[in-house]
Design an enzyme around this catalytic site. Structure first.
Site, PDB file in Angstrom:
ATOM      1  N   HIS A  24       3.200   3.171   4.711  1.00 38.05           N
ATOM      2  CA  HIS A  24       2.448   1.735   4.545  1.00 38.05           C
ATOM      3  C   HIS A  24       1.276   1.476   5.479  1.00 38.05           C
ATOM      4  CE1 HIS A  24       2.694  -1.189   1.450  1.00 38.05           C
ATOM      5  NE2 HIS A  24       3.490  -2.095   2.015  1.00 38.05           N
ATOM      6  N   ASP A  96      -2.544   2.049   1.319  1.00 38.88           N
ATOM      7  CA  ASP A  96      -1.594   3.151   0.756  1.00 38.88           C
ATOM      8  C   ASP A  96      -1.751   3.215  -0.643  1.00 38.88           C
ATOM      9  OD1 ASP A  96      -0.147   1.021   1.621  1.00 38.88           O
ATOM     10  OD2 ASP A  96       1.390   1.969   0.821  1.00 38.88           O
ATOM     11  N   ASN A 117       0.934  -5.304  -2.497  1.00 41.17           N
ATOM     12  CA  ASN A 117       0.856  -6.942  -2.155  1.00 41.17           C
ATOM     13  C   ASN A 117      -0.362  -7.099  -1.231  1.00 41.17           C
ATOM     14  OD1 ASN A 117       2.994  -7.509  -3.666  1.00 41.17           O
ATOM     15  ND2 ASN A 117       4.540  -6.961  -2.047  1.00 41.17           N
TER      16      ASN A 117
END
Length: 206
Positions: A24, A96, A117
């Site tokens: 991430h 990512d 998100n």
């Protein structure tokens, strides 16, 4: 002499040393590599972001790592845009991306967040999706592992061995974007390379 309006390249990730080599944090790793190339260091600006500044062919480029968790990235990115007078069209968000295999990537302007998100947060706070995204491929989780666990795991040993080359190709593409524009940068990133995925398959950076 630098031009007046800078670019802002914001890598997305989670703050803190535990997250450093997790999937991430591919965005953080990419802007770290770009800063390293130019001998620049990140410094904390307020409580919400770390910033570094480089110059690419006379163009001022701000590199940012939001220090809120990734799903809250929009507010510190928007604050930097306002502070430095950067239009959304000169914002690049490095994220990512599960939709591309490790070793692959894509540059594009606009489009939906695709379940990311952090990208969603940036778009919602800015009120526009008219910014460039560098989508850094991390592949899909193996069967039986959740997406949440996968993205918060460290890159595998094989991936870590290949990571410097992947980061260099992404940094090359970002420098080309600033110098020559999005179309040329997309062409550069999409060129088939000699890099190999851990499986031994040739990796198209596309």
């Amino acid at each position: 002499m630098t031009t007046d309006t800078p670019w802002l390249i914001a890598g997305l990730g989670n703050p803190g040393p535990w997250f450093r080599l997790t999937r991430h944090n591919a965005g953080f790793l990419t802007v770290d590599r770009l800063a390293e190339r130019h001998g620049a260091r990140f410094r904390r600006r307020g409580i919400g972001v770390q910033v570094s500044e480089i110059e690419v062919d006379g163009r001022r480029v701000l590199l940012a790592k939001p220090q809120w968790f990734i799903n809250l990235s929009g507010r510190p990115v928007a604050a930097l845009l306002r502070r430095h007078g950067v239009p959304a069209a000169q914002l690049v968000v490095v994220q990512d991306d599960l939709d591309f295999a490790f070793g692959a990537g894509r540059l594009k302007r606009g489009g939906g967040p695709g379940g990311h998100n952090g990208v969603r947060s940036v778009g919602e706070v800015l009120g526009t999706r008219d910014f460039v995204r560098l989508r850094f491929g991390i592949g899909r989780p193996p069967k039986g592992q959740s997406v949440g666990d996968f993205v918060l795991k460290r890159f595998s040993d094989e991936e870590q061995a290949a990571l410097p080359g992947v980061l260099d190709r992404c940094a090359d593409a970002l420098e080309t974007l600033v110098r020559l524009g999005l179309n040329r940068a997309q062409d550069a990133l999409n060129v088939r390379t000699d890099a190999r995925l851990p499986s031994g398959r040739e990796s198209p950076v596309s």
